[in-house]
Motif scaffolding. Structure first.
Motif, mmCIF file in Angstrom:
data_model
loop_
_atom_site.group_PDB
_atom_site.id
_atom_site.type_symbol
_atom_site.label_atom_id
_atom_site.label_comp_id
_atom_site.label_asym_id
_atom_site.label_seq_id
_atom_site.Cartn_x
_atom_site.Cartn_y
_atom_site.Cartn_z
ATOM 1 N N VAL A 1 3.302 54.313 37.762
ATOM 2 C CA VAL A 1 2.778 53.857 39.054
ATOM 3 C C VAL A 1 1.436 54.518 39.364
ATOM 4 O O VAL A 1 0.497 53.864 39.842
ATOM 5 N N LEU A 2 1.342 55.821 39.075
ATOM 6 C CA LEU A 2 0.088 56.535 39.352
ATOM 7 C C LEU A 2 -1.042 56.056 38.440
ATOM 8 O O LEU A 2 -2.182 55.895 38.893
ATOM 9 N N TYR A 3 -0.741 55.818 37.168
ATOM 10 C CA TYR A 3 -1.772 55.286 36.264
ATOM 11 C C TYR A 3 -2.205 53.878 36.712
ATOM 12 O O TYR A 3 -3.378 53.508 36.591
ATOM 13 N N LYS A 4 -1.254 53.116 37.236
ATOM 14 C CA LYS A 4 -1.596 51.792 37.772
ATOM 15 C C LYS A 4 -2.594 51.922 38.925
ATOM 16 O O LYS A 4 -3.586 51.187 38.993
ATOM 17 N N GLU A 5 -2.344 52.883 39.840
ATOM 18 C CA GLU A 5 -3.242 53.089 40.974
ATOM 19 C C GLU A 5 -4.618 53.564 40.507
ATOM 20 O O GLU A 5 -5.639 53.251 41.137
ATOM 21 N N ASP B 1 -5.664 52.601 35.141
ATOM 22 C CA ASP B 1 -5.530 52.831 33.701
ATOM 23 C C ASP B 1 -4.293 52.053 33.252
ATOM 24 O O ASP B 1 -3.203 52.601 33.076
ATOM 25 N N TYR B 2 -4.494 50.734 33.082
ATOM 26 C CA TYR B 2 -3.353 49.857 32.855
ATOM 27 C C TYR B 2 -2.660 50.061 31.510
ATOM 28 O O TYR B 2 -1.430 49.960 31.441
ATOM 29 N N PRO B 3 -3.392 50.357 30.421
ATOM 30 C CA PRO B 3 -2.679 50.617 29.160
ATOM 31 C C PRO B 3 -1.713 51.804 29.258
ATOM 32 O O PRO B 3 -0.575 51.717 28.798
ATOM 33 N N ALA C 1 4.198 43.625 36.675
ATOM 34 C CA ALA C 1 2.885 43.603 37.325
ATOM 35 C C ALA C 1 1.827 44.259 36.455
ATOM 36 O O ALA C 1 0.698 43.756 36.323
ATOM 37 N N VAL C 2 2.172 45.383 35.832
ATOM 38 C CA VAL C 2 1.202 46.124 35.016
ATOM 39 C C VAL C 2 0.863 45.350 33.742
ATOM 40 O O VAL C 2 -0.304 45.333 33.315
ATOM 41 N N VAL C 3 1.852 44.708 33.133
ATOM 42 C CA VAL C 3 1.581 43.905 31.933
ATOM 43 C C VAL C 3 0.569 42.811 32.268
ATOM 44 O O VAL C 3 -0.398 42.568 31.513
ATOM 45 N N ALA C 4 0.767 42.146 33.422
ATOM 46 C CA ALA C 4 -0.169 41.096 33.835
ATOM 47 C C ALA C 4 -1.560 41.667 34.088
ATOM 48 O O ALA C 4 -2.578 41.107 33.626
ATOM 49 N N LEU C 5 -1.624 42.791 34.799
ATOM 50 C CA LEU C 5 -2.914 43.421 35.085
ATOM 51 C C LEU C 5 -3.607 43.881 33.799
ATOM 52 O O LEU C 5 -4.841 43.776 33.670
ATOM 53 N N ASN C 6 -2.825 44.380 32.867
ATOM 54 C CA ASN C 6 -3.382 44.850 31.592
ATOM 55 C C ASN C 6 -3.976 43.688 30.805
ATOM 56 O O ASN C 6 -5.060 43.806 30.208
ATOM 57 N N LEU C 7 -3.289 42.553 30.831
ATOM 58 C CA LEU C 7 -3.805 41.364 30.130
ATOM 59 C C LEU C 7 -5.115 40.895 30.758
ATOM 60 O O LEU C 7 -6.076 40.572 30.056
ATOM 61 N N ILE C 8 -5.138 40.858 32.091
ATOM 62 C CA ILE C 8 -6.360 40.435 32.789
ATOM 63 C C ILE C 8 -7.502 41.402 32.486
ATOM 64 O O ILE C 8 -8.633 40.990 32.188
#
Length: 298
Positions: free
Chosen positions: A246-250, A253-255, A280-287
Motif C-alpha cells: 500500500v505504501l509503495y502504491k502511494e 512505485d507500482y512494480p 488496483a496495483v496490477v492495473a496501475l502498473n500496466l498503465i
C-alpha cells in the motif's frame, strides 16, 4: 531440529529415542511436546500417560498431560489436573501461566485476571505475571490499568538481575509501546518501541507495531522502513507485505507495490482487502508501463 523449527524431523528422532528407551520420562515428554506442536492431541495424551506411569516428580509431565487434555477437548479435566499438580513456587510460574492461558480461552479474560491477581499476591514482583495482567486488562478495555501494570513490570525489570532483565526489559517496553499506540499516545509509543528494539532487535512484531505508529503519525517513509525491517526477520508476515504494498502504491512505485501485494496474497489468498489492492496495483502498473514505453518511442 526443534529449535530450527524442523518439527517433522524432530518428531522422527524423538520417536526413535522413545522406541529405544520407552521408560525414559524426558524422551516421552519431549515427544509429547512435539505432538502438541503438530496438533496431534491423541498422541500427546498417550505419551503423557506413559510418562506418568513412570516414577517422576517432574511438573513438566503434568503440564504436558494438562495441555494434552485441553487439546483433546477435555478442558475441565485439564484445568483440574493443572490446579492440583503445579507447585505453588516461583520457579513454576511459567507453568501457571500456561494454565491461565487455558483458563482464559475456556472461561474468559475475567476468570484469568482473577487468577493472575491471586498469584500476584504471592509474587508481586513477577514481571511475566504483570505483563500478562496488562495484556488481559487491555483485552477487557481497561487501558489505563493495563498501562500501569506494564509500567510496574518495566520498573521491576530495572531491578532484576542482568540474566533475567534484558528480555523482560524488552518485553515491558514492547507492550508499553503497543498499549500507548492503542491508547493514542503516539510519541510515547515510538519511544518505548525504539527502546524495545535497542534491547531486542530481532523481534519482528516490534517493528510491525512501530510501522503502524509511524503510519498513524503520517510518517510514511519511516513506516515503510519499519515494515521492511519486520520482513527481514519474518519473511512470512502477510500484514507487513500488505502495508509495504500500500505504501509503495502511494509512492507510485507500482512494480514494488505489486511484488509486495503478490507476496501478501500468496500468504492470505482469501483476504479480499489484499486482492482488491493487488487488482488496483496490477492495473496501475500496466498503465504506468505502457506510458513509459510510449514516452520512450522516438
Amino acid at each position: 531440529y526443534l529449535q530450527k523449527n524442523q518439527v517433522e524431523l524432530a518428531a522422527r528422532y524423538a520417536q526413535e529415542a522413545v522406541e529405544k528407551n520407552p521408560f525414559e520420562v524426558d524422551y516421552l515428554t519431549l515427544r509429547g511436546e512435539i505432538a502438541l506442536l503438530m496438533q496431534d492431541a491423541a498422541t500427546a495424551l498417550q505419551l503423557a500417560e506413559q510418562a506418568l506411569e513412570q516414577p517422576t516428580d517432574n511438573p513438566l509431565v503434568w503440564s504436558l498431560f494438562g495441555r494434552a487434555l485441553h487439546a483433546a477437548g477435555k478442558t475441565d479435566d485439564a484445568l483440574r489436573v493443572l490446579e492440583q499438580t503445579i507447585p505453588d513456587k516461583a520457579e513454576f510460574l511459567g507453568l501457571h501461566l500456561e494454565r491461565i492461558a487455558i483458563l482464559r480461552e475456556w472461561r474468559g479474560q475475567e476468570a484469568a485476571l482473577k487468577e493472575i491477581e491471586r498469584l500476584l499476591e504471592s509474587y508481586p514482583q513477577s514481571i511475566p505475571l504483570l505483563l500478562t495482567q496488562a495484556e488481559l486488562l487491555a483485552e477487557v478495555g481497561q487501558m489505563d490499568a493495563a498501562i500501569r501494570a506494564a509500567q510496574t513490570a518495566l520498573r521491576q525489570s530495572h531491578q532484576a538481575t542482568a540474566a533475567v532483565s534484558l528480555q523482560d526489559h524488552a518485553s515491558s517496553h514492547h507492550l508499553l509501546g503497543h498499549l500507548f499506540y492503542r491508547n493514542g499516545h503516539l510519541d510515547q509509543a515510538v519511544y518505548h518501541l525504539n527502546e524495545a528494539i535497542k534491547l531486542n532487535p530481532h523481534q519482528a512484531s516490534t517493528y510491525l507495531i512501530l510501522g503502524e505508529v509511524y503510519l498513524a503519525r503520517g510518517e510514511n517513509e519511516r513506516a515503510l522502513v519499519a515494515y521492511q525491517r519486520s520482513l527481514n526477520i519474518d519473511v512470512e508476515n502477510s500484514h507487513a507485505y500488505f502495508k509495504c504494498g500500500v505504501l509503495y502504491k502511494e509512492l507510485k512505485d507500482y512494480p514494488k507495490a505489486e511484488q509486495m501485494l503478490r507476496q501478501a496474497a500468496r500468504l492470505e489468498p482469501n483476504n479480499l482487502a489484499i486482492q482488491r489492492q493487488l487488482g488496483a496495483v496490477v492495473a496501475l502498473n500496466l498503465i504506468h508501463t505502457q506510458r513509459t514505453k510510449e514516452k520512450n518511442i522516438p
